[in-house]
Motif scaffolding. Structure first.
Motif, mmCIF file in Angstrom:
data_model
loop_
_atom_site.group_PDB
_atom_site.id
_atom_site.type_symbol
_atom_site.label_atom_id
_atom_site.label_comp_id
_atom_site.label_asym_id
_atom_site.label_seq_id
_atom_site.Cartn_x
_atom_site.Cartn_y
_atom_site.Cartn_z
ATOM 1 N N LYS B 71 0.821 -1.215 0.000
ATOM 2 C CA LYS B 71 0.000 0.000 0.000
ATOM 3 C C LYS B 71 0.852 1.260 0.000
ATOM 4 C CE LYS B 71 -4.661 -0.750 1.669
ATOM 5 N NZ LYS B 71 -5.702 -0.305 2.593
ATOM 6 N N PHE B 72 0.422 2.223 -0.761
ATOM 7 C CA PHE B 72 1.099 3.521 -0.760
ATOM 8 C C PHE B 72 0.415 4.450 0.234
ATOM 9 C CE2 PHE B 72 -2.170 3.589 -4.041
ATOM 10 C CZ PHE B 72 -2.807 4.804 -3.856
ATOM 11 N N TYR B 73 0.998 5.627 0.446
ATOM 12 C CA TYR B 73 0.280 6.676 1.168
ATOM 13 C C TYR B 73 0.253 7.924 0.302
ATOM 14 C CZ TYR B 73 4.784 8.812 2.579
ATOM 15 O OH TYR B 73 6.020 9.399 2.584
ATOM 16 N N LEU B 74 -0.720 8.772 0.581
ATOM 17 C CA LEU B 74 -0.873 10.016 -0.158
ATOM 18 C C LEU B 74 -0.222 11.150 0.622
ATOM 19 C CD1 LEU B 74 -4.640 9.535 -0.994
ATOM 20 C CD2 LEU B 74 -2.800 9.603 -2.706
ATOM 21 N N TYR B 75 0.363 12.082 -0.114
ATOM 22 C CA TYR B 75 0.920 13.277 0.523
ATOM 23 C C TYR B 75 0.578 14.463 -0.358
ATOM 24 C CZ TYR B 75 4.704 16.756 1.064
ATOM 25 O OH TYR B 75 5.428 17.916 1.155
ATOM 26 N N THR B 76 -0.100 15.440 0.223
ATOM 27 C CA THR B 76 -0.296 16.694 -0.494
ATOM 28 C C THR B 76 -0.246 17.816 0.539
ATOM 29 O OG1 THR B 76 -1.578 17.833 -2.212
ATOM 30 C CG2 THR B 76 -2.839 16.764 -0.463
ATOM 31 N N GLY B 77 -0.542 19.036 0.124
ATOM 32 C CA GLY B 77 -0.420 20.120 1.104
ATOM 33 C C GLY B 77 -0.873 21.449 0.573
ATOM 34 N N VAL B 212 8.098 2.747 1.967
ATOM 35 C CA VAL B 212 6.655 2.764 1.716
ATOM 36 C C VAL B 212 6.422 3.703 0.522
ATOM 37 C CG1 VAL B 212 4.367 3.234 2.678
ATOM 38 C CG2 VAL B 212 6.221 2.482 4.193
ATOM 39 N N PRO B 213 5.733 3.228 -0.529
ATOM 40 C CA PRO B 213 5.518 4.095 -1.698
ATOM 41 C C PRO B 213 4.666 5.311 -1.327
ATOM 42 C CG PRO B 213 4.997 1.793 -2.218
ATOM 43 C CD PRO B 213 5.169 1.877 -0.718
ATOM 44 N N CYS B 214 5.002 6.436 -1.949
ATOM 45 C CA CYS B 214 4.313 7.697 -1.675
ATOM 46 C C CYS B 214 3.776 8.267 -2.989
ATOM 47 C CB CYS B 214 5.302 8.667 -1.038
ATOM 48 S SG CYS B 214 4.666 10.339 -0.826
ATOM 49 N N LEU B 215 2.501 8.642 -2.987
ATOM 50 C CA LEU B 215 1.895 9.257 -4.173
ATOM 51 C C LEU B 215 1.475 10.680 -3.820
ATOM 52 C CD1 LEU B 215 0.659 9.295 -7.026
ATOM 53 C CD2 LEU B 215 -1.421 8.276 -6.037
ATOM 54 N N ILE B 216 1.931 11.624 -4.625
ATOM 55 C CA ILE B 216 1.666 13.035 -4.353
ATOM 56 C C ILE B 216 0.742 13.612 -5.420
ATOM 57 C CG2 ILE B 216 2.719 15.312 -4.011
ATOM 58 C CD1 ILE B 216 5.371 13.832 -3.372
ATOM 59 N N PRO B 217 -0.548 13.819 -5.108
ATOM 60 C CA PRO B 217 -1.395 14.550 -6.045
ATOM 61 C C PRO B 217 -1.199 16.045 -5.782
ATOM 62 C CG PRO B 217 -2.708 13.502 -4.282
ATOM 63 C CD PRO B 217 -1.272 13.363 -3.906
ATOM 64 N N TYR B 239 12.346 5.075 -1.808
ATOM 65 C CA TYR B 239 11.629 5.068 -3.090
ATOM 66 C C TYR B 239 11.498 6.512 -3.580
ATOM 67 C CZ TYR B 239 9.537 0.328 -2.475
ATOM 68 O OH TYR B 239 9.295 -1.009 -2.341
ATOM 69 N N LYS B 240 11.464 6.694 -4.890
ATOM 70 C CA LYS B 240 11.101 8.005 -5.426
ATOM 71 C C LYS B 240 9.609 8.225 -5.236
ATOM 72 C CE LYS B 240 14.540 8.117 -9.124
ATOM 73 N NZ LYS B 240 14.826 8.524 -10.497
ATOM 74 N N PRO B 241 9.184 9.389 -4.756
ATOM 75 C CA PRO B 241 7.737 9.623 -4.674
ATOM 76 C C PRO B 241 7.141 9.715 -6.081
ATOM 77 C CG PRO B 241 8.955 11.636 -4.159
ATOM 78 C CD PRO B 241 9.971 10.532 -4.263
ATOM 79 N N ALA B 242 5.934 9.152 -6.240
ATOM 80 C CA ALA B 242 5.201 9.252 -7.513
ATOM 81 C C ALA B 242 4.307 10.486 -7.454
ATOM 82 C CB ALA B 242 4.374 7.999 -7.726
ATOM 83 N N LEU B 243 3.926 10.982 -8.621
ATOM 84 C CA LEU B 243 3.093 12.197 -8.654
ATOM 85 C C LEU B 243 1.942 12.077 -9.632
ATOM 86 C CD1 LEU B 243 6.364 13.679 -8.510
ATOM 87 C CD2 LEU B 243 4.719 15.319 -7.633
ATOM 88 N N LEU B 244 0.846 12.738 -9.310
ATOM 89 C CA LEU B 244 -0.268 12.961 -10.239
ATOM 90 C C LEU B 244 -0.500 14.464 -10.264
ATOM 91 C CD1 LEU B 244 -3.049 10.267 -9.549
ATOM 92 C CD2 LEU B 244 -1.989 10.802 -11.764
ATOM 93 N N HIS B 245 -0.317 15.070 -11.441
ATOM 94 C CA HIS B 245 -0.378 16.532 -11.538
ATOM 95 C C HIS B 245 -1.707 17.004 -12.113
ATOM 96 C CE1 HIS B 245 3.990 15.518 -12.401
ATOM 97 N NE2 HIS B 245 4.117 16.336 -11.378
ATOM 98 N N ASN B 246 -2.263 18.049 -11.495
ATOM 99 C CA ASN B 246 -3.433 18.674 -12.116
ATOM 100 C C ASN B 246 -3.055 20.014 -12.734
ATOM 101 O OD1 ASN B 246 -3.699 19.177 -8.883
ATOM 102 N ND2 ASN B 246 -4.288 21.020 -10.024
ATOM 103 N N LYS B 247 -3.873 20.413 -13.714
ATOM 104 C CA LYS B 247 -3.759 21.763 -14.263
ATOM 105 C C LYS B 247 -4.233 22.757 -13.204
ATOM 106 C CE LYS B 247 -4.637 20.119 -18.963
ATOM 107 N NZ LYS B 247 -5.636 19.990 -20.066
ATOM 108 N N MET B 248 -3.905 24.017 -13.423
ATOM 109 C CA MET B 248 -4.306 25.060 -12.468
ATOM 110 C C MET B 248 -5.796 25.371 -12.621
ATOM 111 S SD MET B 248 -1.472 25.703 -11.056
ATOM 112 C CE MET B 248 -0.684 24.153 -11.480
ATOM 113 N N PHE B 249 -6.446 25.605 -11.510
ATOM 114 C CA PHE B 249 -7.848 26.016 -11.521
ATOM 115 C C PHE B 249 -7.913 27.461 -12.019
ATOM 116 C CE2 PHE B 249 -11.943 27.048 -9.429
ATOM 117 C CZ PHE B 249 -12.671 25.927 -9.797
ATOM 118 N N PRO B 250 -8.765 27.728 -13.007
ATOM 119 C CA PRO B 250 -8.744 29.069 -13.615
ATOM 120 C C PRO B 250 -9.338 30.146 -12.710
ATOM 121 C CG PRO B 250 -10.502 27.760 -14.566
ATOM 122 C CD PRO B 250 -9.753 26.843 -13.636
#
Lengths: 372, 372
Positions: B71-77, B212-217, B239-250
């Motif tokens: 299992k991974f964990y999520l990290y954002t901020g 522990v795998p880390c996923l950063i949205p 481990y290298k943290p993985a990322l999911l990137h969003n576009k900027m909210f207009p």
């Protein structure tokens, strides 16, 4: 030639011209007027009388505040990169004299973070363990436990960090590079670090919510950190910390600073009496090549590391020191005698220190600051 | 012209070419293969289907590990420099979808230190207070309290600092300058800061004593921090943290990123329904100058911020959105109607959110991490 030396918080090399350092750094000599004034609070420490604690910033201001009823606090420290040696003890012994004379609090910082950041080979566990070992030496010197608090950076970081942030916000990369000689390859932790070393200089004011004068007794090599801290202090509404600088404790092989990179030149507080004696007996002296030559032409105490040791720490009696110098110059005493005498004093000192150091293990909790 | 934009963690300006950003940053498109794979864990979130969460690093690897039982964990901020606005909520709403879908822990970092260091006008008290206010919005979104921990940097610094030190030791000034565009006038706290933002990406591995795998949205603008963190991860054995990137909210005035520097373009979670309505009703649209013109020639939904808002967050039904776009282009619907409809949705959302936000005040203790 006189320019051919370097003094930074992380490197002392070449033959240090201490007077030139005062010019370079822009500090002031501890002059006779200041010594006279300090003598009114108690007998002057030999390190002051002999010009080993020789430079200052705002020491007169500290005494002005003190006379006006505003007590200062002392702040000094140690970078825990290895075992404690005599060169470390010297400024701490002087710090204890200041505490005893002025009855003021002391905050002693052990910079486990610094030594980790600046030393490629050391882990954070290494420097934390070493901080604990070094702390035993501090406690062994007998600082008043009701007035003395020891800060281990990574343990006290919750208290230090907000102050370090305020400090760091006022220091540009340009300034840090100019003062510390950083390069493009310097790691970003090292660049930030000076704000952590500045923090205890502002910490008491921060905690008490009003300005409290701070006096930092330290080696002149540490001045760059506090020069930066002093520059920004008014921007943060704090007093500038004052400083009393000592010259570097010499190595036994004639170098200008006792250093762990030369173990044979260095007396550790954990050395056995046998090791101490062996190192002292092979010290660099000012003696002639042959006994005959020395009896005839005398020795040179001014270049002798044994004599320097007596001068710095192991012969507090000015008259005896003077007599010894004359005897040496006249060829009336040989290096073997001097070395034996110094070895006896040092072994005696180390044996007593080690006993106190063992007892210090039970006193650690009395001294630790903000285990947050 | 396409080159004429800038995206850093502290500045988004110009008309962002998101595909070019993927090339510049060296990330990967969230392609159909990845979407197909992700749809197997639960219905795809509209932000994924619509290409708003559009870029990633190692998301396939995260799923590989997950499938293998790791299992991974999520990290954002969030950088607490002001009130929370809709642009902040969007990635958090997406983060909640990830937590709900994969049933994984989330560490949410509030970087009061960062915003203090990077914003000349803000005090540390300002950013700490704002961290508390922003936290209420996080909690109001309904993250699972048993799986969610909120980190306020200055409160959790004892946990973060040792990891940040290890990280900082591996990052040279050259690297930091190249990635973040630092200058000689940059303060030394800002230079160090990226190591604090990297710390939560390694923290769980550090605490658990195994990787522990880390996923950063996160917004694609935050990628530079984690690009550096990924580069040094192997040097530290993480481990290298993985990322999911969003576009900027207009923004509501047609800008590429909703920003507190344009309050009229920005809907805060603390705005009154009246304020929300007023801002939406004066939004930049793709309408024609006159009603007649629009009835005849239609509007331009592709440049309309009202349409963008529906697309990003407020119309989850793809079919309805498509119909609306056709109606607009055909001149069958006027901007006033669209604005009113969006205003109704947003007021409804804000009213419910504010109710939850008030209740969040009593839940803070359930979410706070390591008040050391």
């Amino acid at each position: 030639m006189a320019e051919d030396f370097k003094v930074t918080p992380w490197e002392v090399s070449g033959e240090v011209d201490y007077d030139m350092l005062i010019e370079r750094f822009g500090t002031k000599h501890v002059d006779n007027a200041l010594l006279d004034r300090m003598s009114k609070y108690g007998e002057l420490h030999p390190l002051l009388k002999r010009g080993i604690v020789y430079s200052h910033r705002d020491m007169d201001w500290i005494l002005d505040r003190y006379d006006a009823g505003e007590k200062f606090y002392l702040y000094t420290g140690r970078g825990p990169s290895g075992n404690t040696h005599m060169g470390h003890l010297m400024p701490w012994i002087f710090t204890k004299y200041l505490q005893d004379t002025f009855k003021v609090p002391l905050y002693f910082q052990l910079t486990d973070d610094e030594k980790f950041l600046f030393n490629e080979k050391l882990t954070l566990d290494d420097t934390k363990n070493m901080a604990y070992e070094n702390m035993l030496d501090v406690i062994a010197l007998g600082f008043d436990p009701t007035l003395t608090k020891i800060i281990i950076d990574t343990n006290c970081i919750k208290t230090l960090y907000p102050i370090a942030l305020k400090t760091a916000k006022k220091i540009t990369f340009s300034t840090a590079r100019a003062v510390f000689g950083f390069e493009n390859s310097t790691n970003i932790g090292s660049i930030f670090y000076t704000s952590i070393q500045a923090a205890p200089a502002f910490m008491v004011s921060e905690i008490e919510g009003k300005n409290v004068p701070c006096l930092i007794p330290c080696g002149i090599d540490q001045d760059p950190h506090f020069r930066v801290a002093r520059d920004i202090a008014p921007l943060l509404g704090y007093y500038k910390p004052a400083l009393l600088h000592n010259k570097m404790f010499p190595g036994l092989q004639g170098t200008d600073k006792m250093s762990s990179s030369q173990p044979n030149s260095t007396i550790y507080t954990t050395d056995t009496p046998k090791q101490v004696r062996k190192k002292v007996m092979s010290a660099f002296t000012g003696g002639a090549v042959t006994v005959e030559d020395q009896r005839k032409n005398g020795g040179k105490p001014e270049i002798c590391s044994v004599f320097k040791y007596l001068h710095f720490l192991f012969e507090e009696d000015d008259k005896k020191l003077e007599e010894l110098m004359i005897k040496c110059r006249n060829g009336e005493i040989l290096c073997g005698e001097c070395k034996k005498s110094l070895a006896d004093s040092m072994v005696n000192f180390i044996e007593i220190h080690q006993e106190k150091r063992e007892k210090a293990r039970d006193k650690v909790q009395d001294y630790l600051f903000c285990e947050d």
